[in-house]
Every structure is written in C-alpha cells, then in structure tokens.
Design an enzyme around this catalytic site. Structure first.
Site, mmCIF file in Angstrom:
data_model
loop_
_atom_site.group_PDB
_atom_site.id
_atom_site.type_symbol
_atom_site.label_atom_id
_atom_site.label_comp_id
_atom_site.label_asym_id
_atom_site.label_seq_id
_atom_site.Cartn_x
_atom_site.Cartn_y
_atom_site.Cartn_z
ATOM 1 C CD GLN A 73 -3.161 -1.209 1.776
ATOM 2 O OE1 GLN A 73 -3.822 -0.171 1.720
ATOM 3 N NE2 GLN A 73 -3.600 -2.290 2.409
ATOM 4 C CB CYS A 168 2.357 -0.484 5.076
ATOM 5 S SG CYS A 168 4.033 -0.064 4.535
#
Length: 217
Positions: A73, A168
């Site tokens: 991410q 993340c």
C-alpha cells in the site's frame, strides 16, 4: 564461479524516472545479466502500491502521490531514507517470493544488529520493526521471474510526512529511524553494511561495485 550482486550507489534521484529505469532493466534483461541493487535516496514522494486504497492517503499536501506497480500500500520516501531497489533473477537464486522477503528482512535485521539495535519482522506485516515502530518498509514486484522495487530504511529524515498517510495501510503506525536510536548516522557506512548483509543473506558469492548511473527518462 558463484553469483555476483552488482551495486550502484546513485545518490538522490527522482522517483518516477528511476521506477521506469527499473521496468526497462527487467524487461530487457536475459539470463546472462548480473543481478543489481541500486542504493539511493528520493526527494519527498508518496507511492501507492497495487493494493493501495485512496482512504489511506490522508492529506498529502504538496507531496506528490504516484501510483506504482509494486506490492503493498502507500508509503513515503524522502531525503535521509536509504532506498534499495533489488533487481534480482529470483528463479536463478532458487527463491520463492516469501523466502525472498524473509531474507531481505533478515538482511535489515542483521544490519541493525551491527548498530546494537534489536529489530524484528512481523509475519502479517512485511517490514522491520523496533519496539513496535516501523524502521523499514518492503514492497516488491516479480515479473518473468525477476524482482524489482525493494526496501526503504529510515536513517536520518523528517518522519512527519508519514503522519499524512496510513503507512502500508495501518492507521497510526508509529515510525522510527536509526538516528533516533543510535545518534548521528553515516549514510555511506550504512550502505557498506547493508551491501554485505544482502550478499550474504541472498546467497551471492561476492559483490561488485558498478560505476555509472542509470538512464533517467
């Protein structure tokens, strides 16, 4: 003769052209090409991985957000962070993806241990952590059996931009850096120690310093 890992130390380079250079390297390489690791820093940038969700980018402000083709991410890169891109023929190394990630994490843990910093990996959240705070992030892409993207280790940087995202994908993830744990950090010395750890943990026979930059277009 065993495998060599070639290292390029590139200084501070812009994110997007470096990403495209990685893509070209992977697309054009064949089985005769030496694996490379690029050690560098980026100007301030957020990168959103393939699993990234827009809601994890809270308020980027004046820092650009780039959608990229690595796993994971959103994360932040900026000056004072050591980014290492790992352009490896994973098939030639005989490694699966999970084993590759584990060996990269162990390289970082070994590096930090050389500074008397005890770090750990988490099976459910790739990266390396010190007392629950994240000091290094990982994100890879495998294409045609070869890896690109890599790791980012916080050395001596402004950590405040991490507050503009859920790092993340984890809201409120605490971040740390080597300077806050051991005092002043010599960037070149960290690079030297990381090079040795990667060569050892990934199973290379030796390392080679590669001169010259990369084509940034």
């Amino acid at each position: 003769m065993g495998l060599e890992l070639g290292f390029r130390e590139l200084g501070e380079v812009p994110y997007e052209p470096t990403w495209h250079a990685m893509q070209r390297f992977v697309a054009e390489r064949d089985k005769s090409v030496m694996d490379e690791a690029w050690l560098l820093q980026h100007p301030a940038v957020f990168t959103q991985g393939q699993a990234g969700k827009a809601e994890h980018v809270l308020f980027p402000g004046d820092i650009p957000v780039i959608q990229v083709d690595r796993g994971g991410q959103v994360t932040y890169h900026g000056p004072g962070q050591l980014v290492t891109y790992l352009l490896l023929d994973v098939r030639r190394l005989g490694l699966g993806v999970r084993e590759l990630v584990s060996r990269i994490e162990q390289s970082l843990i070994g590096l930090l241990a050389s500074y008397d910093v005890q770090a750990v990996a988490k099976p459910d959240a790739p990266g390396v952590y010190v007392d629950g705070a994240k000091i290094a992030s990982l994100g890879l892409r495998i294409r045609n059996g070869c890896s690109f993207h890599g790791l980012a280790l916080n050395l001596d940087m402004d950590l405040r931009p991490f507050q503009r995202i859920n790092p993340c994908g984890y809201a409120g993830m605490p971040m740390t850096q080597l300077r806050d744990l051991v005092g002043p950090v010599d960037f070149a010395e960290v690079c030297t120690r990381l090079r040795a750890e990667l060569v050892s943990r990934l199973g290379y026979a030796e390392q080679k310093t590669l001169t010259g930059g990369i084509e940034l277009t």
